[in-house]
Motif scaffolding. Sequence first.
Motif, PDB file in Angstrom:
ATOM      1  N   UNK A   1       0.848  -1.151   0.000  1.00 18.94           N
ATOM      2  CA  UNK A   1       0.000   0.000   0.000  1.00 18.94           C
ATOM      3  C   UNK A   1       0.908   1.233   0.000  1.00 18.94           C
ATOM      4  N   UNK A   2       0.620   2.215  -0.878  1.00 14.64           N
ATOM      5  CA  UNK A   2       1.493   3.400  -0.946  1.00 14.64           C
ATOM      6  C   UNK A   2       1.316   4.295   0.273  1.00 14.64           C
ATOM      7  N   UNK A   3       2.389   4.913   0.670  1.00  8.09           N
ATOM      8  CA  UNK A   3       2.373   5.795   1.824  1.00  8.09           C
ATOM      9  C   UNK A   3       2.001   7.211   1.373  1.00  8.09           C
ATOM     10  N   UNK A   4       1.163   7.889   2.166  1.00  9.29           N
ATOM     11  CA  UNK A   4       0.737   9.245   1.798  1.00  9.29           C
ATOM     12  C   UNK A   4       1.871  10.239   1.996  1.00  9.29           C
TER      13      UNK A   4
END
Length: 86
Positions: A1-4
């Motif tokens: 999951x990509x980090x904000x």
Amino acid sequence: MPKSRVRKKKVYSNPTNTGSQTSDSYEPSPLWVPITAVSLIVIGIGWLVLYYLSGQAYPVAAWGYWNLAVGFSCMVASLLVLSKWR
């Protein structure tokens, strides 16, 4: 999951004289303002109470219901004076 992405908060800086009002425009009101306002309220209420309790004979019997206008006018005048109070 990509980090904000982390965003930096802007640092608050106090505005310097951006408004048309300067610091000397916030002077306190003279002493006569609250004294006059309270006096007008007391006179207006006293006029109305005297008018009703006397059976519409006092303060000025010839004025009739205009005594109500005098009492309420004193109270409205006190509101106008209080609008100048800082």
